[in-house]
Scaffold this active site. Structure first.
Site, PDB file in Angstrom:
ATOM      1  N   CYS A 109      -3.055  -4.338 -23.130  1.00 30.00           N
ATOM      2  CA  CYS A 109      -3.263  -3.470 -21.836  1.00 30.00           C
ATOM      3  C   CYS A 109      -2.344  -3.748 -20.928  1.00 30.00           C
ATOM      4  CB  CYS A 109      -4.553  -3.593 -21.468  1.00 30.00           C
ATOM      5  SG  CYS A 109      -4.954  -5.459 -21.097  1.00 30.00           S
ATOM      6  N   HIS A 112       0.742  -1.130  -0.024  1.00 31.84           N
ATOM      7  CA  HIS A 112       0.007   0.046  -0.185  1.00 31.84           C
ATOM      8  C   HIS A 112       0.809   1.236   0.058  1.00 31.84           C
ATOM      9  CE1 HIS A 112      -3.763  -2.030   1.256  1.00 31.84           C
ATOM     10  NE2 HIS A 112      -3.999  -1.582   0.203  1.00 31.84           N
ATOM     11  N   ASN A 166       1.898  -8.534 -19.638  1.00 28.59           N
ATOM     12  CA  ASN A 166       2.747  -8.849 -18.639  1.00 28.59           C
ATOM     13  C   ASN A 166       2.828 -10.476 -18.177  1.00 28.59           C
ATOM     14  OD1 ASN A 166       2.728  -6.067 -18.039  1.00 28.59           O
ATOM     15  ND2 ASN A 166       0.800  -6.124 -16.737  1.00 28.59           N
ATOM     16  N   ARG A 182       7.034 -12.869 -13.508  1.00 30.17           N
ATOM     17  CA  ARG A 182       6.869 -11.563 -13.394  1.00 30.17           C
ATOM     18  C   ARG A 182       7.168 -10.722 -12.238  1.00 30.17           C
ATOM     19  NH1 ARG A 182       0.265 -10.509 -14.530  1.00 30.17           N
ATOM     20  NH2 ARG A 182       0.677  -8.462 -13.548  1.00 30.17           N
TER      21      ARG A 182
HETATM   22  C1  PEP Z   1      -1.337  -8.631 -18.257  1.00 34.81           C
HETATM   23  O1  PEP Z   1      -1.163 -10.025 -17.946  1.00 34.81           O
HETATM   24  O2  PEP Z   1      -0.800  -7.868 -18.911  1.00 34.81           O
HETATM   25  C2  PEP Z   1      -2.510  -7.818 -17.894  1.00 34.81           C
HETATM   26  C3  PEP Z   1      -2.888  -6.820 -18.282  1.00 34.81           C
HETATM   27  O3  PEP Z   1      -3.133  -8.283 -16.701  1.00 34.81           O
HETATM   28  P1  PEP Z   1      -2.508  -8.398 -15.186  1.00 34.81           P
HETATM   29  O4  PEP Z   1      -1.345  -7.710 -15.056  1.00 34.81           O
HETATM   30  O5  PEP Z   1      -3.730  -7.621 -14.308  1.00 34.81           O
HETATM   31  O6  PEP Z   1      -2.235  -9.854 -14.968  1.00 34.81           O
HETATM   32 MG    MG Z   2      -2.745 -10.877 -16.826  1.00 31.24          MG
END
Ligand code: PEP
Ligand code: MG
Length: 538
Positions: A492, A184, A444, A455
């Site tokens: 995204c 946080h 990601n 990640r």
């Molecule tokens: C991703 O995996 O790139 C994604 C946008 O989802 P999250 O980061 O919420 O897993």
């Molecule tokens: Mg994801």
């Protein structure tokens, strides 16, 4: 004699530059003298909890958005009698109030810290915050925490309430020996643009030294040499110039040098992220991570709560598309009472749509809330972690079923476009086999699953690179299928807001990205500086 500079490297938690003197925060040991009377000890603890509740509530009243939410969570925890049960029990056996409280809270904190998951480990800071605030009240040392404006705080970890009590208007930064970028306090630091580095390990005694901090690089240099300082200042001034330019283009359309329009949307975690945000900065919302709505309180949000939140997002967007992702719990986002405990590898386990299809009781509530919100704007719904076509087919069937039920009851509802995240390499390779109205690449996860590099594991961060040819090939494949089949493809993941990676995405065929609102201006600048012609063959 020239003093040797000392370089410290940790994990970036909040970008930005700072230079100043270090203020070390050392955890205080309680100075309270026990009364030796159990009843008195219990009374003092009760009073300290009451006072702590009051001080946290008053911070909460003045806070906004994320900070208000986090402090609200602390108030709820402290207000719940079960938190102090073990402490009161120990007091009846003769323990002093402060020791009893510390022992009870430490046990709770240890369970959080020992969790496999970074998300849970990060939440332990909230409990430490609660523990220390009550201890401060018990020993009468509350309000002793003062940090001069502009100081660079060095500490083991930092409680969110302490962060909120510092005046950051004159600059400053945070260096933590431990800590986590998903805590946080890290979220608060990013929101207030306070540079922060975590996981620095032992921070050497350097209280009187000047230190420079580059939050984005995760680097701090104690007593920097002239050339180190000069390069720091050059980076800082380039960044400041960029920030000014980014602010100037934020509400402009994004167009490459050779005239190609690129859609730039925003990623949000909840309605609060939209406060004071001008919808003109984006071409819509490209990703709503609804799991954060589910992780907020002790109970899962009911249909009405979800409906209201989704409706507000649609109304905020003023007819621009709003892409709401169905629950993506699991992996690094556990939700108590919902996700499975003890999975050997949660990123490869029951997460995203896999969990939703196992918990239809929860999923149907979300589907109904989405169907009811849909008439209030341009809703697109996307499903995370899709691996095989049957999963999306099952979700579509549930949407149709719930839609029919709502309409049969004369409840206003609308079928939204139903698309999927492409974040599993298997889905990218077989993209044409899915009955999806649109695709959104989750870079990601696509990067971590393609490169087999977690990640959240710093040691393999150099392998988890979007520029790996295998990842770029998958992105190209999806973009080209979207183009030939007339279905929208967006991206995204974090790469969508990364100025260094945007050229690679554009060359791979991406024409729509979605990024954190604070990165929109910089993303638009990166697009404006890009030319397909110039980079041909690059
Ligand atoms: C991703 O995996 O790139 C994604 C946008 O989802 P999250 O980061 O919420 O897993
Ligand atoms: Mg994801």
């Amino acid at each position: 004699m020239i003093m040797a500079e000392l370089r410290l490297a940790g994990r970036p938690a909040s970008p930005g530059f700072a230079e100043g003197a270090v203020v070390r925060i050392v955890e205080q040991k309680s100075t309270r003298i026990p009364t030796g009377d159990s009843q008195r000890e219990a009374h003092d603890l009760k009073q300290a909890i009451k006072d702590a509740l009051k001080s946290i509530s008053s911070l909460a009243d003045r806070a906004e958005g994320e900070a208000a939410e986090m402090l609200g969570f602390q108030v709820a925890m402290l207000d719940d009698d079960t938190l102090a049960e073990a402490a009161f029990e120990s007091i009846t056996h003769g323990e002093a109030a402060d020791q009893a409280w510390r022992k009870a809270l430490d046990a709770e904190i240890e369970t959080y810290r020992a969790a496999d998951d970074e998300y849970f480990r990060a939440r332990s800071a909230d409990l430490e915050d609660i523990r220390d605030t009550v201890l401060d009240h018990l020993s009468g040392s509350h309000a002793a925490f003062t940090v001069p404006p502009g100081a660079i705080i060095a500490a083991r970890d930092l409680a969110p309430s302490r962060f909120l009590s510092v005046d950051w208007s004159k600059g400053g930064a945070i260096l933590l020996a431990e800590g986590s970028p998903t805590s946080h306090v890290a979220m608060l630091a990013r929101a207030r643009r306070v540079p922060m580095i975590v996981g620095l390990g032992e921070i050497p005694e350097c209280a009187s030294s000047i230190i420079i901090v580059d939050g984005a690089l995760g680097q701090a240099v104690v007593s920097p040499h002239d050339d180190t300082r000069a390069s720091f200042l050059a980076r800082q001034s380039a960044d400041q110039e960029l920030a000014v330019k980014a602010a100037a283009v934020e509400t402009q359309p994004a167009v490459t040098k050779d005239g190609m329009s690129i859609a730039v949307m925003i990623n949000i975690a909840g309605v609060d992220d939209l406060a004071r945000l001008d919808p003109k900065i984006c071409d819509g919302i490209g990703l709503v991570r609804t799991e954060f709505l589910f992780g907020e309180g002790p109970l899962l949000p009911d249909e009405e709560t979800q409906y209201k939140a989704y409706r507000r997002m649609l109304e905020w967007a003023e007819a621009r598309p709003v892409t709401i992702r169905t629950l993506d719990a699991g992996g690094d986002k556990p939700i108590a009472g919902l996700t499975l405990d003890g999975e050997s590898n949660p990123f490869l386990g029951v997460r995203g749509v896999r969990l939703s299809l196992q918990r239809l009781d929860v999923f149907r509530v979300q589907i109904r809330a989405l169907l009811r919100a849909a008439p209030h704007g341009t809703l697109k719904v996307m499903v995370p972690m899709i691996t095989a076509p049957f999963e999306l087919d099952a979700v579509r069937a549930l949407f149709v079923e719930e839609y029919d039920t709502l309409r049969a009851k004369n409840i206003a509802a609308k079928m939204p476009l139903l698309g999927m995240m492409v974040e599993v390499p298997a889905a990218a390779l077989t993209v044409s086999t899915f009955d999806a109205d649109f695709f959104s690449i989750g870079s990601n996860d696509l990067v971590q699953y393609t490169t087999a590099a977690g990640r959240d594991i710093g040691a393999v961060a150099s392998l988890a690179d979007l520029r790996h040819p295998a990842v770029l090939k998958l992105i190209e494949l999806v973009a080209s299928y979207g183009h030939s089949s007339g279905r929208d493809v967006s991206l995204c993941g974090d790469a969508g807001g990364d100025s260094d990676l945007i050229p690679f995405l554009l060359r791979a065929g991406i024409r729509s990205v979605s990024a954190a609102p604070s990165l929109v201006g910089r993303a638009k600048l990166a697009i404006a500086n890009f030319s397909f012609e110039k980079t041909e063959g690059a």
